[in-house]
Motif scaffolding. Sequence first.
Motif, PDB file in Angstrom:
ATOM      1  N   ASN A 101     -11.728  29.526  18.599  1.00 46.88           N
ATOM      2  CA  ASN A 101     -10.309  29.837  19.150  1.00 46.88           C
ATOM      3  C   ASN A 101      -9.296  30.712  18.394  1.00 46.88           C
ATOM      4  OD1 ASN A 101      -9.937  28.422  21.128  1.00 46.88           O
ATOM      5  ND2 ASN A 101      -9.106  25.993  20.081  1.00 46.88           N
ATOM      6  N   ALA A 102      -9.854  30.773  16.985  1.00 49.92           N
ATOM      7  CA  ALA A 102      -9.524  32.444  15.771  1.00 49.92           C
ATOM      8  C   ALA A 102     -10.264  33.373  16.292  1.00 49.92           C
ATOM      9  CB  ALA A 102      -9.731  31.853  14.985  1.00 49.92           C
ATOM     10  N   ARG A 103     -11.298  33.337  16.477  1.00 47.77           N
ATOM     11  CA  ARG A 103     -12.189  34.686  16.640  1.00 47.77           C
ATOM     12  C   ARG A 103     -11.380  35.296  18.770  1.00 47.77           C
ATOM     13  NH1 ARG A 103     -17.035  36.823  15.899  1.00 47.77           N
ATOM     14  NH2 ARG A 103     -17.875  34.053  15.601  1.00 47.77           N
ATOM     15  N   PHE A 104     -10.515  34.499  19.570  1.00 48.95           N
ATOM     16  CA  PHE A 104     -10.501  35.061  20.603  1.00 48.95           C
ATOM     17  C   PHE A 104      -8.881  35.049  20.049  1.00 48.95           C
ATOM     18  CE2 PHE A 104      -7.225  33.521  24.564  1.00 48.95           C
ATOM     19  CZ  PHE A 104      -7.146  34.593  25.161  1.00 48.95           C
ATOM     20  N   GLU A 105      -8.118  34.328  19.308  1.00 47.88           N
ATOM     21  CA  GLU A 105      -6.620  34.584  19.370  1.00 47.88           C
ATOM     22  C   GLU A 105      -7.070  36.025  18.267  1.00 47.88           C
ATOM     23  OE1 GLU A 105      -5.354  31.431  17.035  1.00 47.88           O
ATOM     24  OE2 GLU A 105      -4.920  30.508  18.881  1.00 47.88           O
ATOM     25  N   ALA A 106      -7.763  35.919  17.299  1.00 52.89           N
ATOM     26  CA  ALA A 106      -8.225  37.473  16.877  1.00 52.89           C
ATOM     27  C   ALA A 106      -8.089  39.254  17.986  1.00 52.89           C
ATOM     28  CB  ALA A 106      -8.484  37.236  15.656  1.00 52.89           C
ATOM     29  N   SER A 107      -9.018  38.282  18.897  1.00 54.98           N
ATOM     30  CA  SER A 107      -9.413  39.772  19.770  1.00 54.98           C
ATOM     31  C   SER A 107      -8.568  39.950  20.867  1.00 54.98           C
ATOM     32  CB  SER A 107     -10.714  39.712  20.378  1.00 54.98           C
ATOM     33  OG  SER A 107     -10.014  38.496  21.685  1.00 54.98           O
ATOM     34  N   GLN A 108      -7.583  39.187  20.891  1.00 57.46           N
ATOM     35  CA  GLN A 108      -5.795  39.503  21.520  1.00 57.46           C
ATOM     36  C   GLN A 108      -4.915  39.981  20.238  1.00 57.46           C
ATOM     37  OE1 GLN A 108      -7.561  38.647  24.283  1.00 57.46           O
ATOM     38  NE2 GLN A 108      -5.924  38.164  24.957  1.00 57.46           N
ATOM     39  N   SER A 109      -5.287  39.728  19.826  1.00 59.82           N
ATOM     40  CA  SER A 109      -4.032  40.045  19.413  1.00 59.82           C
ATOM     41  C   SER A 109      -4.456  41.614  17.676  1.00 59.82           C
ATOM     42  CB  SER A 109      -3.187  39.305  17.520  1.00 59.82           C
ATOM     43  OG  SER A 109      -4.606  39.170  16.951  1.00 59.82           O
ATOM     44  N   GLY A 110      -6.133  42.031  18.038  1.00 61.15           N
ATOM     45  CA  GLY A 110      -5.855  43.345  17.219  1.00 61.15           C
ATOM     46  C   GLY A 110      -6.135  43.034  16.082  1.00 61.15           C
ATOM     47  N   GLU A 111      -5.933  42.136  15.635  1.00 63.16           N
ATOM     48  CA  GLU A 111      -6.564  41.982  13.872  1.00 63.16           C
ATOM     49  C   GLU A 111      -7.970  40.914  13.856  1.00 63.16           C
ATOM     50  OE1 GLU A 111      -4.353  37.757  13.216  1.00 63.16           O
ATOM     51  OE2 GLU A 111      -2.139  38.941  13.734  1.00 63.16           O
ATOM     52  N   ASP A 112      -8.011  41.423  12.260  1.00 68.17           N
ATOM     53  CA  ASP A 112      -9.335  41.283  11.773  1.00 68.17           C
ATOM     54  C   ASP A 112     -10.464  40.021  12.087  1.00 68.17           C
ATOM     55  OD1 ASP A 112     -10.162  44.065  11.197  1.00 68.17           O
ATOM     56  OD2 ASP A 112      -9.191  44.418   9.581  1.00 68.17           O
ATOM     57  N   PHE A 113     -11.284  39.626  12.084  1.00 66.50           N
ATOM     58  CA  PHE A 113     -11.939  38.119  12.337  1.00 66.50           C
ATOM     59  C   PHE A 113     -12.300  38.401  11.316  1.00 66.50           C
ATOM     60  CE2 PHE A 113     -14.473  34.863  14.251  1.00 66.50           C
ATOM     61  CZ  PHE A 113     -13.706  33.862  13.278  1.00 66.50           C
TER      62      PHE A 113
END
Length: 228
Positions: A101-113
């Motif tokens: 979920n964290a990886r997905f949310e980061a990819s959606q928001s463009g944030e670094d993961f």
Amino acid sequence: VVEEREQRLRLEAEILNLKQAESNAAVEAVPANGRLAALVGEDGLPEDLQNIREQIEERRNAARGNTEERQLESLVAAGFDEYQAEEIIRQTEEMQMTMLNARFEASQSGEDFNAGEMQAQAVAEFRADLGEQDYERYLEATNQSTSIGVSNVLASSPAEIAGMQTGDEIVSYNGERVFNTNDLNRLTNSSDASGNVIVEVIRDGETSSLSLPEGPIGITSGRGNRGR
């Protein structure tokens, strides 16, 4: 791990065969005039396709169940009761889902993961929740490293000067139990100690204490002891 990989490959091959059969059945279900056969299921697919899809789903569920059953048996054999074993499996699966979920949310928001950092934090919380003794039993039951195998001691390094040898197994650093290189790197890079620290190693079944200066110790590691 090897056994599970082989079983997964066999399952994938079976699923591929079933999918091929599904494709063939779909072709056979279409007569010369291009219309579907009259006998269809509730979802509008020919009955043969429904049966094949049910077989695929059954095999997937069986493989999933077999994996969990083996995990449960291993944990119970390591000394956990069935409730504890089920709770451990649930926690590890929740960690995996949280990462996804964290990886997905980061990819959606463009944030670094930072997967490594998040994994380390999740493992630290899981380890603290279990306690050191049960965490080690968990590692042994799941065939994970419980010590750091020294595969090479760098020349003129603190480890060489202190007398560390190839084949040693590092089990603690500055009084804290270490199970893998991530543990050791975290401690050597963030040690609050001043002067020397005590590193415990197992050599030929005997535990020895070596005094080294804080910071990198100068080794390369192997896979460590599994199920010691």
